[in-house]
Design a protein around this motif. Structure first.
Motif, PDB file in Angstrom:
ATOM      1  N   PHE A 102     -53.434  29.908 -26.599  1.00 32.56           N
ATOM      2  CA  PHE A 102     -51.997  29.790 -26.834  1.00 32.56           C
ATOM      3  C   PHE A 102     -51.283  29.511 -25.526  1.00 32.56           C
ATOM      4  CE2 PHE A 102     -47.746  31.634 -27.496  1.00 32.56           C
ATOM      5  CZ  PHE A 102     -47.376  30.926 -28.620  1.00 32.56           C
ATOM      6  N   LYS A 103     -50.341  28.577 -25.577  1.00 30.23           N
ATOM      7  CA  LYS A 103     -49.604  28.238 -24.369  1.00 30.23           C
ATOM      8  C   LYS A 103     -48.321  29.077 -24.288  1.00 30.23           C
ATOM      9  CE  LYS A 103     -47.376  24.391 -22.008  1.00 30.23           C
ATOM     10  NZ  LYS A 103     -46.872  23.028 -22.195  1.00 30.23           N
ATOM     11  N   MET A 104     -48.195  29.830 -23.219  1.00 27.84           N
ATOM     12  CA  MET A 104     -46.999  30.632 -22.978  1.00 27.84           C
ATOM     13  C   MET A 104     -46.088  29.855 -22.043  1.00 27.84           C
ATOM     14  SD  MET A 104     -46.914  33.585 -24.370  1.00 27.84           S
ATOM     15  CE  MET A 104     -47.917  34.881 -25.098  1.00 27.84           C
ATOM     16  N   ASP A 105     -44.871  29.657 -22.498  1.00 32.40           N
ATOM     17  CA  ASP A 105     -43.942  28.882 -21.690  1.00 32.40           C
ATOM     18  C   ASP A 105     -42.726  29.767 -21.409  1.00 32.40           C
ATOM     19  OD1 ASP A 105     -42.884  26.794 -20.374  1.00 32.40           O
ATOM     20  OD2 ASP A 105     -42.948  25.392 -22.063  1.00 32.40           O
ATOM     21  N   PRO A 106     -42.762  30.497 -20.319  1.00 29.71           N
ATOM     22  CA  PRO A 106     -41.683  31.481 -20.116  1.00 29.71           C
ATOM     23  C   PRO A 106     -40.336  30.809 -19.883  1.00 29.71           C
ATOM     24  CG  PRO A 106     -43.496  31.795 -18.532  1.00 29.71           C
ATOM     25  CD  PRO A 106     -43.698  30.469 -19.193  1.00 29.71           C
ATOM     26  N   LYS A 107     -39.348  31.244 -20.624  1.00 30.45           N
ATOM     27  CA  LYS A 107     -38.014  30.684 -20.485  1.00 30.45           C
ATOM     28  C   LYS A 107     -37.393  31.070 -19.148  1.00 30.45           C
ATOM     29  CE  LYS A 107     -34.975  31.792 -23.747  1.00 30.45           C
ATOM     30  NZ  LYS A 107     -34.236  31.918 -25.002  1.00 30.45           N
ATOM     31  N   GLY A 108     -37.770  32.245 -18.674  1.00 27.52           N
ATOM     32  CA  GLY A 108     -37.181  32.742 -17.435  1.00 27.52           C
ATOM     33  C   GLY A 108     -37.697  32.027 -16.199  1.00 27.52           C
ATOM     34  N   GLY A 109     -38.417  30.929 -16.370  1.00 27.02           N
ATOM     35  CA  GLY A 109     -38.947  30.193 -15.222  1.00 27.02           C
ATOM     36  C   GLY A 109     -40.421  30.498 -15.040  1.00 27.02           C
ATOM     37  N   GLY A 110     -41.038  29.829 -14.115  1.00 25.68           N
ATOM     38  CA  GLY A 110     -42.467  30.018 -13.889  1.00 25.68           C
ATOM     39  C   GLY A 110     -43.258  29.000 -14.677  1.00 25.68           C
ATOM     40  N   GLU A 111     -44.461  28.751 -14.189  1.00 28.76           N
ATOM     41  CA  GLU A 111     -45.351  27.772 -14.813  1.00 28.76           C
ATOM     42  C   GLU A 111     -45.794  28.262 -16.185  1.00 28.76           C
ATOM     43  OE1 GLU A 111     -47.079  24.778 -13.409  1.00 28.76           O
ATOM     44  OE2 GLU A 111     -45.026  24.947 -12.618  1.00 28.76           O
ATOM     45  N   ALA A 405     -34.553  39.923 -21.158  1.00 33.29           N
ATOM     46  CA  ALA A 405     -33.492  38.960 -20.858  1.00 33.29           C
ATOM     47  C   ALA A 405     -33.790  37.613 -21.503  1.00 33.29           C
ATOM     48  CB  ALA A 405     -33.342  38.795 -19.354  1.00 33.29           C
ATOM     49  N   ASN A 406     -35.080  37.304 -21.675  1.00 31.39           N
ATOM     50  CA  ASN A 406     -35.446  36.013 -22.241  1.00 31.39           C
ATOM     51  C   ASN A 406     -36.227  36.242 -23.524  1.00 31.39           C
ATOM     52  OD1 ASN A 406     -34.621  34.475 -19.846  1.00 31.39           O
ATOM     53  ND2 ASN A 406     -36.290  35.635 -18.914  1.00 31.39           N
ATOM     54  N   HIS A 407     -35.602  35.931 -24.620  1.00 26.14           N
ATOM     55  CA  HIS A 407     -36.346  36.099 -25.870  1.00 26.14           C
ATOM     56  C   HIS A 407     -37.124  34.824 -26.102  1.00 26.14           C
ATOM     57  CE1 HIS A 407     -34.336  39.838 -26.581  1.00 26.14           C
ATOM     58  NE2 HIS A 407     -33.182  39.243 -26.362  1.00 26.14           N
ATOM     59  N   ASP A 408     -38.328  34.801 -25.571  1.00 26.93           N
ATOM     60  CA  ASP A 408     -39.102  33.562 -25.575  1.00 26.93           C
ATOM     61  C   ASP A 408     -40.515  33.803 -26.094  1.00 26.93           C
ATOM     62  OD1 ASP A 408     -40.314  34.955 -23.574  1.00 26.93           O
ATOM     63  OD2 ASP A 408     -39.629  33.666 -21.949  1.00 26.93           O
ATOM     64  N   ALA A 409     -41.365  32.822 -25.904  1.00 27.45           N
ATOM     65  CA  ALA A 409     -42.719  32.884 -26.459  1.00 27.45           C
ATOM     66  C   ALA A 409     -43.467  34.144 -26.045  1.00 27.45           C
ATOM     67  CB  ALA A 409     -43.510  31.652 -26.015  1.00 27.45           C
ATOM     68  N   LEU A 410     -43.088  34.738 -24.918  1.00 30.84           N
ATOM     69  CA  LEU A 410     -43.789  35.944 -24.480  1.00 30.84           C
ATOM     70  C   LEU A 410     -43.604  37.088 -25.472  1.00 30.84           C
ATOM     71  CD1 LEU A 410     -42.857  35.868 -20.669  1.00 30.84           C
ATOM     72  CD2 LEU A 410     -44.932  35.032 -21.752  1.00 30.84           C
ATOM     73  N   GLU A 411     -42.555  37.008 -26.276  1.00 33.70           N
ATOM     74  CA  GLU A 411     -42.320  38.066 -27.271  1.00 33.70           C
ATOM     75  C   GLU A 411     -42.956  37.752 -28.618  1.00 33.70           C
ATOM     76  OE1 GLU A 411     -38.095  38.787 -27.530  1.00 33.70           O
ATOM     77  OE2 GLU A 411     -38.026  39.783 -25.573  1.00 33.70           O
ATOM     78  N   ARG A 412     -43.510  36.572 -28.735  1.00 33.73           N
ATOM     79  CA  ARG A 412     -44.034  36.133 -30.041  1.00 33.73           C
ATOM     80  C   ARG A 412     -45.153  37.035 -30.589  1.00 33.73           C
ATOM     81  NH1 ARG A 412     -43.091  30.610 -32.037  1.00 33.73           N
ATOM     82  NH2 ARG A 412     -44.861  29.680 -33.120  1.00 33.73           N
TER      83      ARG A 412
END
Ligand code: NAG
Ligand code: NAG
Ligand code: NAG
Length: 484
Positions: A102-111, A405-412
């Motif tokens: 699975f590809k994690m694409d953090p909204k808060g920045g970072g690769e 702060a970033n409700h993004d893929a990391l919370e999936r």
């Protein structure tokens, strides 16, 4: 007023006043226009705000936090509004030699990075967690938050899964799941198809309410416990897929080699259930520990540059929790402990070990006494090679801190998104937390029990392989003979 509330009030009245004024300004100043409600929910209802408030305040602030959550009745933003400009947000999933990645694409920045597993005691596979049987163009599935705050933004990691979070109690009959944070006799489960979810981010010691009358009442729990399909920890560890693994250098040796100080402890609660303060006081007799915080002389406010001393000055970060409860690991470990060039020290190995990278921390209960722990820490300070081995895990693992702060893929893989996924399962999976009082109310050690055992050298300890290794023992002993 209860003594706790009074203490809390006296200590924080100015802060409360400022927060209240700021809140009112945001709510009523016309310049913010129609975007306001989302801003407000973002500020006050993602999981971390509650965490942070708890970290920064002393005493038992959850009462206050929850009250404000309970009183919240902001408008619900329909999913269509939230999905603007989000077309490309769906994180792609790919297969690696037949293995799910699975590809994690953090909204808060970072690769972006690829993961192949997450460390949890839950037995759902990564693929199951990240695959939702949702249908588009039909009515969304509905999670009703009865008195537990939160809103649509908490589904930010899975906008494409077609769920909604609402807080309108009249939607009880339409809801597929209902989340409650406090007992409310007026709540009646619609039928056995509807999940009832317990919400708490506090440890049972501080959540206050054990619901002993509610045996076999909850289906799921949304909080730090991993043994529930709606688990929502403060942070987690992922096993990296081959394409994202790293080769050395795994830590910044320019920083690490210049470190000179022992351990740092940041603390806001002066006295705690775990009596961790007694262990730190004892350790200070044998090893340098600088204590920062509300009831101490040294000050280092959160998120200010002085925290960089964790990278540049200190070798160890004391990440002791205020209570010793099953799975209870907070931002102390996930954020400061693992996101700095520092080795975290925890109280009890068995609590953290299932969820963190291998050989990434030091546990006090591995040692038969505090002086023995101090000797080991001094040895690691003297041998930067041995110290650096505690960063080897970074080649294959990564620690994710859910800062809210970033409700993004990391919370999936967690919390709201998992509730959403379960609401789409058909037929609906059965989940029951049997004997909630046992599961939740009795999941902590008695106050100070571990501290007492550690201080009296009576931990039934099976020292970790590492510390028990005879070669290492000899090295530590040699080192200490030469450095009395
Ligand atoms: C996970 O464990 C539960 C209970 O132990 C069991 O009912 C379920 O089938 C397991 N699921 C998987 C995918 O192994
Ligand atoms: C320092 O640590 C390394 C790695 O653990 C070990 O091989 C070496 O023998 C240690 N040196 C001393 C002087 O203890
Ligand atoms: C939820 O829990 C209740 C009470 O234990 C149980 O009767 C019901 O079958 C559960 N529902 C689901 C969907 O798991």
């Amino acid at each position: 007023m209860s003594p706790y509330l009074r203490l809390f009030y006296n200590k924080w009245k100015h802060l409360l006043l400022i927060v209240a004024i700021t809140y009112l300004c945001i709510l009523y100043l016309p310049i913010f226009g129609a975007q306001q409600p989302l801003e407000v929910t973002d500020q006050s209802h993602h999981l971390l705000s509650a965490h942070q408030q708890n970290i920064q305040l002393t005493g038992r602030p959850e009462v206050v936090v929850k009250k404000s959550l309970e009183e919240y009745h902001g408008p619900i933003i329909p999913p269509s509004k939230l999905t603007n400009n989000q077309e490309n947000e769906k994180p792609p999933e790919s297969l690696n030699d037949g293995k799910f990645v699975f590809k994690m694409d953090p909204k808060g920045g970072g690769e972006p990075f690829y993961i192949e597993d997450i460390m949890t005691s839950m037995n759902t596979t990564l693929k199951e967690r990240l695959t939702c049987k949702n249908q588009q163009n039909v009515k969304p599935k509905i999670l009703l938050t009865w008195n537990a705050g939160h809103g649509m933004e908490n589904l930010g990691g899975c906008r494409d899964w077609n769920c909604m979070v609402v807080n309108d109690k009249s939607k009880l009959n339409e809801a597929d799941a209902v989340m409650i944070a406090f007992d409310d006799p007026s709540f009646k489960r619609r039928d056995s198809e509807q999940y009832t979810i317990y919400f708490s981010q506090e440890s049972p010691m501080n959540a206050g309410w054990h619901m002993s009358q509610r045996r076999d009442f909850f289906n799921l729990s949304l909080g730090f416990r991993h043994d529930t399909a709606a688990a929502s920890p403060y942070g987690y560890t992922v096993k990296l897929a081959p394409q994202s693994r790293k080769s050395p250098p795994l830590y910044d040796s320019l920083l690490v080699d210049k470190k000179t100080k022992g351990a740092a402890w940041f603390v806001s609660h002066c006295g705690t259930n775990s009596k961790r303060e007694n262990i730190v006081a004892k350790l200070q007799e044998y090893f340098p520990v600088d204590i920062y915080g509300g009831c101490r002389k040294l000050k280092c406010p959160r998120n200010t540059p002085c925290e960089d001393a964790l990278d540049t000055d200190y070798h160890f970060y004391i990440a002791f929790e205020n209570s010793i409860c099953k799975d209870y690991i907070t931002e102390k470990l996930w954020n400061q402990g693992y996101r700095r060039e520092i080795i975290p020290v925890v109280l009890k190995r068995s609590i953290v070990e299932p969820f963190v990278p291998p050989k990434s921390f030091i546990a006090v209960d591995d040692f038969s006494s505090i002086p023995e722990l101090a000797n080991y820490l001094k040895y690691l300070m003297s041998n930067k090679t041995a110290y650096g081995e505690f960063f080897n895990w970074r080649s294959d693992y990564r620690v994710v801190f859910l800062n809210g702060a970033n409700h993004d893929a990391l919370e999936r893989p967690w919390g709201f998104c998992q509730v959403c996924r379960l609401m789409w399962e058909s037929p609906r999976q059965r989940h029951i937390i049997e004997d909630f009082d046992q599961w939740w109310g009795r999941s902590c050690e008695h106050d100070g029990e571990l501290a007492r055992k550690i201080l009296t050298g009576t931990v039934e300890n099976k020292p970790a392989l590492e510390v028990n290794n005879p070669n290492l023992r000899d090295r530590i002993n040699n080192f200490n003979k030469n450095n009395p």
